[in-house]
Design a protein around this motif. Structure first.
Motif, PDB file in Angstrom:
ATOM      1  N   THR A  97       0.635  -1.295  -0.075  1.00 15.31           N
ATOM      2  CA  THR A  97      -0.200   0.130   0.088  1.00 15.31           C
ATOM      3  C   THR A  97       0.738   1.098  -0.074  1.00 15.31           C
ATOM      4  OG1 THR A  97      -0.167  -0.299   2.464  1.00 15.31           O
ATOM      5  CG2 THR A  97      -1.944  -0.902   1.115  1.00 15.31           C
ATOM      6  N   LYS A  98       2.177   1.205  -0.041  1.00 12.56           N
ATOM      7  CA  LYS A  98       3.104   2.261  -0.291  1.00 12.56           C
ATOM      8  C   LYS A  98       4.165   1.873  -1.109  1.00 12.56           C
ATOM      9  CE  LYS A  98       5.178   1.000   4.150  1.00 12.56           C
ATOM     10  NZ  LYS A  98       5.465   1.571   5.680  1.00 12.56           N
ATOM     11  N   PRO A  99       5.269   2.894  -1.607  1.00 15.12           N
ATOM     12  CA  PRO A  99       6.221   2.540  -2.307  1.00 15.12           C
ATOM     13  C   PRO A  99       7.166   1.545  -1.859  1.00 15.12           C
ATOM     14  CG  PRO A  99       5.799   4.921  -2.314  1.00 15.12           C
ATOM     15  CD  PRO A  99       5.018   4.313  -1.214  1.00 15.12           C
ATOM     16  N   ILE A 100       7.700   0.608  -2.522  1.00  9.83           N
ATOM     17  CA  ILE A 100       8.674  -0.473  -2.034  1.00  9.83           C
ATOM     18  C   ILE A 100       9.477  -0.686  -3.279  1.00  9.83           C
ATOM     19  CG2 ILE A 100       6.945  -2.459  -2.602  1.00  9.83           C
ATOM     20  CD1 ILE A 100       8.224  -3.933  -0.191  1.00  9.83           C
ATOM     21  N   GLY A 101      10.782  -0.819  -2.952  1.00  8.24           N
ATOM     22  CA  GLY A 101      11.854  -1.312  -3.932  1.00  8.24           C
ATOM     23  C   GLY A 101      11.676  -0.080  -5.043  1.00  8.24           C
ATOM     24  N   PRO A 102      11.739  -0.552  -6.212  1.00  9.26           N
ATOM     25  CA  PRO A 102      11.954   0.259  -7.451  1.00  9.26           C
ATOM     26  C   PRO A 102      10.309   0.906  -7.617  1.00  9.26           C
ATOM     27  CG  PRO A 102      11.790  -1.893  -8.253  1.00  9.26           C
ATOM     28  CD  PRO A 102      11.967  -1.933  -6.539  1.00  9.26           C
ATOM     29  N   HIS A 103       9.397   0.308  -7.005  1.00  8.13           N
ATOM     30  CA  HIS A 103       7.972   0.811  -7.191  1.00  8.13           C
ATOM     31  C   HIS A 103       7.650   1.946  -6.451  1.00  8.13           C
ATOM     32  CE1 HIS A 103       7.958  -3.044  -9.447  1.00  8.13           C
ATOM     33  NE2 HIS A 103       8.460  -3.696  -8.436  1.00  8.13           N
ATOM     34  N   PRO A 104       7.239   2.896  -7.153  1.00 10.26           N
ATOM     35  CA  PRO A 104       7.156   4.289  -6.798  1.00 10.26           C
ATOM     36  C   PRO A 104       5.375   4.570  -5.844  1.00 10.26           C
ATOM     37  CG  PRO A 104       6.629   4.617  -8.949  1.00 10.26           C
ATOM     38  CD  PRO A 104       7.157   3.100  -8.691  1.00 10.26           C
ATOM     39  N   VAL A 105       4.939   3.557  -6.204  1.00 10.57           N
ATOM     40  CA  VAL A 105       3.394   3.890  -5.571  1.00 10.57           C
ATOM     41  C   VAL A 105       2.971   2.348  -5.303  1.00 10.57           C
ATOM     42  CG1 VAL A 105       2.799   6.007  -7.097  1.00 10.57           C
ATOM     43  CG2 VAL A 105       2.452   3.526  -7.844  1.00 10.57           C
ATOM     44  N   GLY A 106       1.579   2.449  -4.709  1.00  9.86           N
ATOM     45  CA  GLY A 106       1.066   1.165  -4.408  1.00  9.86           C
ATOM     46  C   GLY A 106       1.132   0.445  -5.457  1.00  9.86           C
ATOM     47  N   SER A 107       1.481  -1.125  -5.009  1.00  9.56           N
ATOM     48  CA  SER A 107       1.729  -2.250  -6.166  1.00  9.56           C
ATOM     49  C   SER A 107       1.447  -3.714  -5.484  1.00  9.56           C
ATOM     50  CB  SER A 107       2.952  -2.000  -6.920  1.00  9.56           C
ATOM     51  OG  SER A 107       4.115  -2.383  -5.800  1.00  9.56           O
ATOM     52  N   PHE A 108       1.046  -4.449  -6.642  1.00 10.52           N
ATOM     53  CA  PHE A 108       0.975  -5.902  -6.102  1.00 10.52           C
ATOM     54  C   PHE A 108       1.820  -6.650  -7.464  1.00 10.52           C
ATOM     55  CE2 PHE A 108      -3.178  -5.802  -7.948  1.00 10.52           C
ATOM     56  CZ  PHE A 108      -3.132  -7.244  -8.692  1.00 10.52           C
ATOM     57  N   GLU A 109       2.430  -7.561  -6.959  1.00 10.31           N
ATOM     58  CA  GLU A 109       3.242  -8.287  -8.010  1.00 10.31           C
ATOM     59  C   GLU A 109       2.515  -9.716  -8.574  1.00 10.31           C
ATOM     60  OE1 GLU A 109       7.532  -9.176  -7.246  1.00 10.31           O
ATOM     61  OE2 GLU A 109       6.962 -11.166  -7.354  1.00 10.31           O
ATOM     62  N   THR A 110       2.180  -9.846  -9.717  1.00 14.28           N
ATOM     63  CA  THR A 110       1.800 -11.174  -9.987  1.00 14.28           C
ATOM     64  C   THR A 110       2.988 -11.817 -10.736  1.00 14.28           C
ATOM     65  OG1 THR A 110      -0.401 -10.239 -10.240  1.00 14.28           O
ATOM     66  CG2 THR A 110       0.178 -12.267 -11.484  1.00 14.28           C
ATOM     67  N   TRP A 111       3.445 -13.002 -10.599  1.00 13.48           N
ATOM     68  CA  TRP A 111       4.534 -13.774 -11.464  1.00 13.48           C
ATOM     69  C   TRP A 111       3.749 -14.717 -12.157  1.00 13.48           C
ATOM     70  CZ3 TRP A 111       4.635 -19.353 -11.200  1.00 13.48           C
ATOM     71  CH2 TRP A 111       5.557 -19.849 -11.945  1.00 13.48           C
ATOM     72  N   VAL A 112       4.012 -14.833 -13.467  1.00 15.15           N
ATOM     73  CA  VAL A 112       3.553 -15.619 -14.383  1.00 15.15           C
ATOM     74  C   VAL A 112       4.652 -16.428 -15.145  1.00 15.15           C
ATOM     75  CG1 VAL A 112       3.320 -13.684 -16.013  1.00 15.15           C
ATOM     76  CG2 VAL A 112       1.809 -15.499 -16.270  1.00 15.15           C
ATOM     77  N   PRO A 113       4.374 -17.536 -15.413  1.00 15.44           N
ATOM     78  CA  PRO A 113       5.356 -18.477 -16.142  1.00 15.44           C
ATOM     79  C   PRO A 113       4.977 -18.236 -17.881  1.00 15.44           C
ATOM     80  CG  PRO A 113       3.970 -19.667 -15.038  1.00 15.44           C
ATOM     81  CD  PRO A 113       3.389 -18.659 -14.554  1.00 15.44           C
ATOM     82  N   ILE A 114       5.902 -18.566 -18.618  1.00 16.15           N
ATOM     83  CA  ILE A 114       5.347 -18.709 -20.057  1.00 16.15           C
ATOM     84  C   ILE A 114       4.314 -19.321 -20.502  1.00 16.15           C
ATOM     85  CG2 ILE A 114       7.104 -20.154 -20.544  1.00 16.15           C
ATOM     86  CD1 ILE A 114       7.734 -18.659 -23.267  1.00 16.15           C
ATOM     87  N   GLU A 115       4.142 -20.411 -19.758  1.00 17.58           N
ATOM     88  CA  GLU A 115       3.028 -21.230 -20.033  1.00 17.58           C
ATOM     89  C   GLU A 115       1.462 -20.566 -19.930  1.00 17.58           C
ATOM     90  OE1 GLU A 115       6.201 -24.036 -18.364  1.00 17.58           O
ATOM     91  OE2 GLU A 115       5.333 -21.896 -18.031  1.00 17.58           O
ATOM     92  N   TYR A 116       1.442 -19.508 -19.103  1.00 13.37           N
ATOM     93  CA  TYR A 116       0.278 -18.782 -18.920  1.00 13.37           C
ATOM     94  C   TYR A 116       0.432 -17.394 -19.134  1.00 13.37           C
ATOM     95  CZ  TYR A 116      -1.301 -22.990 -16.723  1.00 13.37           C
ATOM     96  OH  TYR A 116      -1.632 -24.456 -16.484  1.00 13.37           O
ATOM     97  N   LEU A 117       1.347 -16.816 -19.794  1.00 11.51           N
ATOM     98  CA  LEU A 117       1.581 -15.413 -20.007  1.00 11.51           C
ATOM     99  C   LEU A 117       0.519 -14.688 -21.003  1.00 11.51           C
ATOM    100  CD1 LEU A 117       3.318 -12.713 -20.043  1.00 11.51           C
ATOM    101  CD2 LEU A 117       4.729 -13.651 -22.014  1.00 11.51           C
ATOM    102  N   PRO A 118       0.093 -15.546 -22.076  1.00  9.49           N
ATOM    103  CA  PRO A 118      -1.010 -15.131 -22.854  1.00  9.49           C
ATOM    104  C   PRO A 118      -2.369 -14.982 -22.023  1.00  9.49           C
ATOM    105  CG  PRO A 118      -0.302 -17.039 -24.052  1.00  9.49           C
ATOM    106  CD  PRO A 118       0.624 -16.900 -22.682  1.00  9.49           C
ATOM    107  N   ASN A 119      -2.567 -15.799 -21.014  1.00 13.87           N
ATOM    108  CA  ASN A 119      -3.800 -15.764 -20.159  1.00 13.87           C
ATOM    109  C   ASN A 119      -3.694 -14.541 -19.311  1.00 13.87           C
ATOM    110  OD1 ASN A 119      -2.689 -18.782 -21.016  1.00 13.87           O
ATOM    111  ND2 ASN A 119      -4.749 -19.328 -20.235  1.00 13.87           N
ATOM    112  N   LEU A 120      -2.757 -14.405 -18.768  1.00 12.95           N
ATOM    113  CA  LEU A 120      -2.559 -13.187 -17.697  1.00 12.95           C
ATOM    114  C   LEU A 120      -2.692 -11.765 -18.531  1.00 12.95           C
ATOM    115  CD1 LEU A 120      -2.656 -12.261 -14.687  1.00 12.95           C
ATOM    116  CD2 LEU A 120      -0.218 -12.547 -15.080  1.00 12.95           C
ATOM    117  N   LEU A 121      -1.883 -11.844 -19.575  1.00 10.29           N
ATOM    118  CA  LEU A 121      -1.684 -10.687 -20.417  1.00 10.29           C
ATOM    119  C   LEU A 121      -2.994 -10.256 -20.845  1.00 10.29           C
ATOM    120  CD1 LEU A 121       0.383  -8.756 -21.135  1.00 10.29           C
ATOM    121  CD2 LEU A 121       0.745  -9.980 -23.396  1.00 10.29           C
TER     122      LEU A 121
END
Length: 187
Positions: A97-121
């Protein structure tokens, strides 16, 4: 919209095409891997904007429902070993809910393997609303991954480059799931 769809189509086609080519590059993306096999998508919102934060929570919850339904295998805050039994819960990132690491604003990370890249994109393209999404590979170096080799859905944000490694990248993630760099299919 057509330009974004065309870019996504080219990205997906190039991933498939590169996989079929012989490995002639001695500079592997990761040891033994000639192509990117894992990505992060970071949803960004202004942390002082409660409506955008609520939109981020709705997007995150929608991703969780897609995983529960078996439509894709990705990892974000809220995905647990109850949903993906092999998952190591201690490695799942937080909802920031606040900046962290290189991310300047609130953020959440989603890891996606190549097998599901088209789905998540596709999911992010059509469900992000007003949120911006940083899409980057888990490639050779953190600095390249987050700058020259990154792309955006929505408006881009300047990121803080000082925490990023110029010599190394992230290790392959969630090997226990047998996807991405840990998959036997894309070796």
């Amino acid at each position: 919209m057509k330009l974004t769809f065309l870019g996504v189509s080219l990205l997906i086609c190039s991933c498939v095409a590169v996989d079929k080519m012989p490995d002639t590059n001695s500079q592997d993306i990761k040891p033994g891997h000639h192509m990117v096999k894992e990505y992060h998508m970071h949803a960004y919102w202004f942390q002082t904007n409660k409506q955008q934060e609520e939109a981020a929570l709705i997007l995150r919850d929608s991703i969780i429902e897609e995983v529960k339904a078996g439509n894709m295998t990705v990892v974000c805050n809220g995905i647990t070993s109850e949903i993906l039994p092999a998952l190591d819960d201690s490695k799942v990132p937080k909802f920031n809910t606040k900046p962290i690491g290189p991310h300047p604003v609130g953020s959440f990370e989603t890891w996606v393997p190549i097998e599901y890249l088209p789905n998540l994109l596709s999911f992010m393209m059509y469900n992000r609303g007003s949120l911006s999404i940083l899409v980057h590979p888990l490639g050779k170096t953190e600095i390249r991954d987050h700058t020259t080799e990154a792309m955006w859905l929505g408006a881009s944000f300047p990121i803080d480059l000082t925490p990023l490694d110029v010599n190394g990248g992230d290790d392959p993630q969630y090997p226990e799931l047998g996807l991405g760099y840990s998959s036997q299919h894309y070796m």
